[in-house]
Design an enzyme around this catalytic site. Sequence first.
Site, PDB file in Angstrom:
ATOM      1  N   ASP A  95       0.906  -3.164  -3.599  1.00  0.00           N
ATOM      2  CA  ASP A  95       1.736  -2.268  -4.407  1.00  0.00           C
ATOM      3  C   ASP A  95       2.177  -2.964  -5.688  1.00  0.00           C
ATOM      4  O   ASP A  95       2.438  -4.175  -5.686  1.00  0.00           O
ATOM      5  CB  ASP A  95       2.967  -1.858  -3.583  1.00  0.00           C
ATOM      6  CG  ASP A  95       3.654  -0.623  -4.134  1.00  0.00           C
ATOM      7  OD1 ASP A  95       3.078   0.052  -5.019  1.00  0.00           O
ATOM      8  OD2 ASP A  95       4.773  -0.322  -3.675  1.00  0.00           O
TER       9      ASP A  95
ATOM     10  N   GLU B  28      -2.292  10.461   0.093  1.00  0.00           N
ATOM     11  CA  GLU B  28      -1.320  10.927  -0.908  1.00  0.00           C
ATOM     12  C   GLU B  28      -1.727  10.547  -2.327  1.00  0.00           C
ATOM     13  O   GLU B  28      -1.299  11.182  -3.298  1.00  0.00           O
ATOM     14  CB  GLU B  28       0.059  10.347  -0.585  1.00  0.00           C
ATOM     15  CG  GLU B  28       0.713  10.895   0.677  1.00  0.00           C
ATOM     16  CD  GLU B  28       0.107  10.345   1.956  1.00  0.00           C
ATOM     17  OE1 GLU B  28       0.264  11.001   3.005  1.00  0.00           O
ATOM     18  OE2 GLU B  28      -0.533   9.266   1.903  1.00  0.00           O
ATOM     19  N   ASN B  29      -2.554   9.517  -2.469  1.00  0.00           N
ATOM     20  CA  ASN B  29      -2.961   9.069  -3.807  1.00  0.00           C
ATOM     21  C   ASN B  29      -3.817  10.081  -4.554  1.00  0.00           C
ATOM     22  O   ASN B  29      -3.995   9.973  -5.772  1.00  0.00           O
ATOM     23  CB  ASN B  29      -3.724   7.746  -3.723  1.00  0.00           C
ATOM     24  CG  ASN B  29      -2.842   6.562  -3.382  1.00  0.00           C
ATOM     25  OD1 ASN B  29      -3.305   5.559  -2.846  1.00  0.00           O
ATOM     26  ND2 ASN B  29      -1.539   6.662  -3.676  1.00  0.00           N
ATOM     27  N   TRP B  30      -4.333  11.086  -3.836  1.00  0.00           N
ATOM     28  CA  TRP B  30      -5.092  12.132  -4.535  1.00  0.00           C
ATOM     29  C   TRP B  30      -4.195  12.907  -5.494  1.00  0.00           C
ATOM     30  O   TRP B  30      -4.695  13.591  -6.403  1.00  0.00           O
ATOM     31  CB  TRP B  30      -5.716  13.097  -3.529  1.00  0.00           C
ATOM     32  CG  TRP B  30      -6.818  12.507  -2.706  1.00  0.00           C
ATOM     33  CD1 TRP B  30      -6.780  12.198  -1.379  1.00  0.00           C
ATOM     34  CD2 TRP B  30      -8.132  12.147  -3.145  1.00  0.00           C
ATOM     35  NE1 TRP B  30      -7.971  11.666  -0.969  1.00  0.00           N
ATOM     36  CE2 TRP B  30      -8.821  11.623  -2.032  1.00  0.00           C
ATOM     37  CE3 TRP B  30      -8.785  12.207  -4.378  1.00  0.00           C
ATOM     38  CZ2 TRP B  30     -10.134  11.168  -2.101  1.00  0.00           C
ATOM     39  CZ3 TRP B  30     -10.095  11.753  -4.460  1.00  0.00           C
ATOM     40  CH2 TRP B  30     -10.756  11.249  -3.338  1.00  0.00           C
TER      41      TRP B  30
ATOM     42  N   TRP C  53       3.206  -3.553 -12.953  1.00  0.00           N
ATOM     43  CA  TRP C  53       2.709  -4.765 -13.609  1.00  0.00           C
ATOM     44  C   TRP C  53       2.205  -4.429 -15.009  1.00  0.00           C
ATOM     45  O   TRP C  53       2.497  -5.147 -15.984  1.00  0.00           O
ATOM     46  CB  TRP C  53       1.591  -5.369 -12.766  1.00  0.00           C
ATOM     47  CG  TRP C  53       1.030  -6.660 -13.266  1.00  0.00           C
ATOM     48  CD1 TRP C  53       1.425  -7.924 -12.936  1.00  0.00           C
ATOM     49  CD2 TRP C  53      -0.070  -6.821 -14.183  1.00  0.00           C
ATOM     50  NE1 TRP C  53       0.652  -8.857 -13.587  1.00  0.00           N
ATOM     51  CE2 TRP C  53      -0.276  -8.211 -14.362  1.00  0.00           C
ATOM     52  CE3 TRP C  53      -0.891  -5.919 -14.865  1.00  0.00           C
ATOM     53  CZ2 TRP C  53      -1.263  -8.718 -15.193  1.00  0.00           C
ATOM     54  CZ3 TRP C  53      -1.880  -6.420 -15.698  1.00  0.00           C
ATOM     55  CH2 TRP C  53      -2.063  -7.817 -15.851  1.00  0.00           C
TER      56      TRP C  53
ATOM     57  N   GLU D 231       5.033  -8.114  12.543  1.00  0.00           N
ATOM     58  CA  GLU D 231       6.079  -8.706  11.708  1.00  0.00           C
ATOM     59  C   GLU D 231       5.897  -8.175  10.288  1.00  0.00           C
ATOM     60  O   GLU D 231       4.766  -8.113   9.777  1.00  0.00           O
ATOM     61  CB  GLU D 231       5.971 -10.226  11.722  1.00  0.00           C
ATOM     62  CG  GLU D 231       6.263 -10.860  13.069  1.00  0.00           C
ATOM     63  CD  GLU D 231       7.704 -10.672  13.504  1.00  0.00           C
ATOM     64  OE1 GLU D 231       8.600 -10.740  12.635  1.00  0.00           O
ATOM     65  OE2 GLU D 231       7.936 -10.453  14.707  1.00  0.00           O
TER      66      GLU D 231
ATOM     67  N   SER E  27       4.975   3.383   4.407  1.00  0.00           N
ATOM     68  CA  SER E  27       4.225   4.458   3.744  1.00  0.00           C
ATOM     69  C   SER E  27       3.056   4.955   4.591  1.00  0.00           C
ATOM     70  O   SER E  27       1.946   5.165   4.099  1.00  0.00           O
ATOM     71  CB  SER E  27       3.731   3.990   2.369  1.00  0.00           C
ATOM     72  OG  SER E  27       4.816   3.660   1.526  1.00  0.00           O
TER      73      SER E  27
ATOM     74  N   GLY F   4       0.788  -0.495 -11.195  1.00  0.00           N
ATOM     75  CA  GLY F   4       1.282   0.281 -12.329  1.00  0.00           C
ATOM     76  C   GLY F   4       2.475  -0.370 -12.998  1.00  0.00           C
ATOM     77  O   GLY F   4       2.552  -0.426 -14.239  1.00  0.00           O
TER      78      GLY F   4
ATOM     79  N   HIS G 175      -4.561  -1.906 -12.278  1.00  0.00           N
ATOM     80  CA  HIS G 175      -5.515  -1.800 -11.169  1.00  0.00           C
ATOM     81  C   HIS G 175      -6.645  -2.820 -11.326  1.00  0.00           C
ATOM     82  O   HIS G 175      -7.070  -3.443 -10.348  1.00  0.00           O
ATOM     83  CB  HIS G 175      -6.097  -0.388 -11.112  1.00  0.00           C
ATOM     84  CG  HIS G 175      -5.079   0.666 -10.816  1.00  0.00           C
ATOM     85  ND1 HIS G 175      -4.171   0.562  -9.787  1.00  0.00           N
ATOM     86  CD2 HIS G 175      -4.838   1.866 -11.424  1.00  0.00           C
ATOM     87  CE1 HIS G 175      -3.403   1.652  -9.768  1.00  0.00           C
ATOM     88  NE2 HIS G 175      -3.788   2.445 -10.749  1.00  0.00           N
TER      89      HIS G 175
END
Length: 232
Positions: A10, A57-59, A15, A193, A182, A13, A27
């Site tokens: 994660d 969900e990234n769609w 960054w 862990e 997520s 974006g 990316h």
Amino acid sequence: MPRHVAIIMDGNGRWAKKRGLPRVDGHRAGTEAVRGVITRCRELGIGHLTLYTFSKENWGRPAAEVKFLFDLLVRFLTQELPLLLRQDIRLSLLGEPGDVPLAARKVLAHVIDKTARCSAMRLNLALNYSGRDEILRACRRLIAQDVPPEDVTEERLSAELYTAGQPDPDLIIRTSGEMRLSGYLLWQSTYSELYFTDTLWPDFTAAHLDIALAEFQHRTRRFGLTDDQLPG
């Protein structure tokens, strides 16, 4: 040393935003972190590495960004295939390939086939993946096999998951400061862990991985046991 490390990559974006760059540059920089982490896990003898590459969900992201992500995946896998073979790393897919663009599906199938006999490490890409969907899929597969309800056990259901035959993740790492799973490996993460770091994914290096592993090694894994029940 954990047998299985899973990572939620994660912060690409953010960054890019911090540097005044387009999201796609984040990316692109993230693929360098992927390469470094794969190599380090192989050096350490970690048998299984799972990377959350693209969720269902990234769609919902902008179409141009989604296209770039899959084009980037095609280039990355094509470039990395010789390295995977040289390091004896087998590629596997966790997720539904049907909605993945054709070019990416073809490259994935090619790399999976070419590395099928590799045995030193399993690299799983969670692609078009959802933890809830994975569990629903496993239940539907059991129903389709006419398995009686009383015969539906944890072991039977686990055998229908994408990770069948692999150990559950011992350690799940999430970068960028977010502190949630997520929907990642919901069934498999029962006793994982969890390690959260503020480091954005493109900045996550082998040294950061070593810090996470050192933290893991200092934890006591209870698996529901009390102190006096633990071995040693």
